[in-house]
Scaffold this motif. Structure first.
Motif, PDB file in Angstrom:
ATOM      1  N   ARG A 187       0.836  -1.214   0.000  1.00 19.10           N
ATOM      2  CA  ARG A 187       0.000   0.000   0.000  1.00 19.10           C
ATOM      3  C   ARG A 187       0.860   1.250   0.000  1.00 19.10           C
ATOM      4  NH1 ARG A 187      -3.525  -0.858   4.919  1.00 19.10           N
ATOM      5  NH2 ARG A 187      -2.024  -2.477   5.232  1.00 19.10           N
ATOM      6  N   TRP A 188       1.919   1.255   0.805  1.00 15.86           N
ATOM      7  CA  TRP A 188       2.824   2.402   0.845  1.00 15.86           C
ATOM      8  C   TRP A 188       3.443   2.636  -0.533  1.00 15.86           C
ATOM      9  CZ3 TRP A 188       8.095   2.014  -0.179  1.00 15.86           C
ATOM     10  CH2 TRP A 188       8.822   3.191  -0.019  1.00 15.86           C
ATOM     11  N   TRP A 189       3.908   1.574  -1.159  1.00 18.92           N
ATOM     12  CA  TRP A 189       4.558   1.698  -2.460  1.00 18.92           C
ATOM     13  C   TRP A 189       3.571   2.163  -3.525  1.00 18.92           C
ATOM     14  CZ3 TRP A 189       8.603   2.805  -4.891  1.00 18.92           C
ATOM     15  CH2 TRP A 189       8.757   2.489  -6.237  1.00 18.92           C
ATOM     16  N   ARG A 190       2.370   1.616  -3.519  1.00 16.60           N
ATOM     17  CA  ARG A 190       1.388   1.992  -4.528  1.00 16.60           C
ATOM     18  C   ARG A 190       1.051   3.483  -4.415  1.00 16.60           C
ATOM     19  NH1 ARG A 190       1.509   0.797  -8.964  1.00 16.60           N
ATOM     20  NH2 ARG A 190       2.203  -1.171  -8.199  1.00 16.60           N
ATOM     21  N   GLN A 191       0.911   3.999  -3.197  1.00 18.90           N
ATOM     22  CA  GLN A 191       0.636   5.427  -3.008  1.00 18.90           C
ATOM     23  C   GLN A 191       1.788   6.274  -3.545  1.00 18.90           C
ATOM     24  OE1 GLN A 191      -0.100   5.726   1.207  1.00 18.90           O
ATOM     25  NE2 GLN A 191      -2.294   5.976   0.854  1.00 18.90           N
ATOM     26  N   LEU A 192       3.007   5.906  -3.210  1.00 24.57           N
ATOM     27  CA  LEU A 192       4.168   6.669  -3.675  1.00 24.57           C
ATOM     28  C   LEU A 192       4.315   6.570  -5.188  1.00 24.57           C
ATOM     29  CD1 LEU A 192       6.697   8.349  -3.002  1.00 24.57           C
ATOM     30  CD2 LEU A 192       7.943   6.198  -2.850  1.00 24.57           C
ATOM     31  N   TYR A 193       4.208   5.368  -5.714  1.00 21.93           N
ATOM     32  CA  TYR A 193       4.388   5.147  -7.153  1.00 21.93           C
ATOM     33  C   TYR A 193       3.322   5.893  -7.954  1.00 21.93           C
ATOM     34  CZ  TYR A 193       5.676   2.494 -11.340  1.00 21.93           C
ATOM     35  OH  TYR A 193       6.115   2.127 -12.580  1.00 21.93           O
ATOM     36  N   ASP A 194       2.084   5.878  -7.478  1.00 19.72           N
ATOM     37  CA  ASP A 194       1.002   6.568  -8.172  1.00 19.72           C
ATOM     38  C   ASP A 194       1.122   8.075  -8.068  1.00 19.72           C
ATOM     39  OD1 ASP A 194      -0.031   4.142  -8.943  1.00 19.72           O
ATOM     40  OD2 ASP A 194      -1.588   4.110  -7.386  1.00 19.72           O
TER      41      ASP A 194
END
Length: 81
Positions: free
Chosen positions: A8-15
């Motif tokens: 979830r952390w990565w998806r927020q940052l990546y998006d």
């Protein structure tokens, strides 16, 4: 559980950064941390190092030849948030 939280952390940052050329290799980073910290007591270390590895990978992709100055600013703002 922890892998889901990192995801979830990565998806927020990546998006939020929206860089099409940045590598999305979260699973690889998490497996590296599992190999380094394989005990149950090291779950926090796995989370921290997986995030650090992902940020290093993204930073490498950004500051290579690919990024424009505007994209570097976007990345810097996302990390500061």
């Amino acid at each position: 559980m922890h892998a889901n939280m990192i995801g979830r952390w990565w998806r927020q940052l990546y998006d939020s950064v929206q860089l099409s050329y940045a590598r999305d290799c979260l699973v690889e980073s998490y497996f590296w941390t599992c190999a380094m910290f394989h005990g149950e007591d090291y779950s926090r270390a796995r989370i921290i190092f997986a995030k650090v590895f992902q940020l290093m990978t993204m930073t490498d992709d950004i500051y290579d030849i690919h990024a424009t100055l505007e994209e570097c600013y976007k990345f810097n703002e996302a990390v500061q948030r």
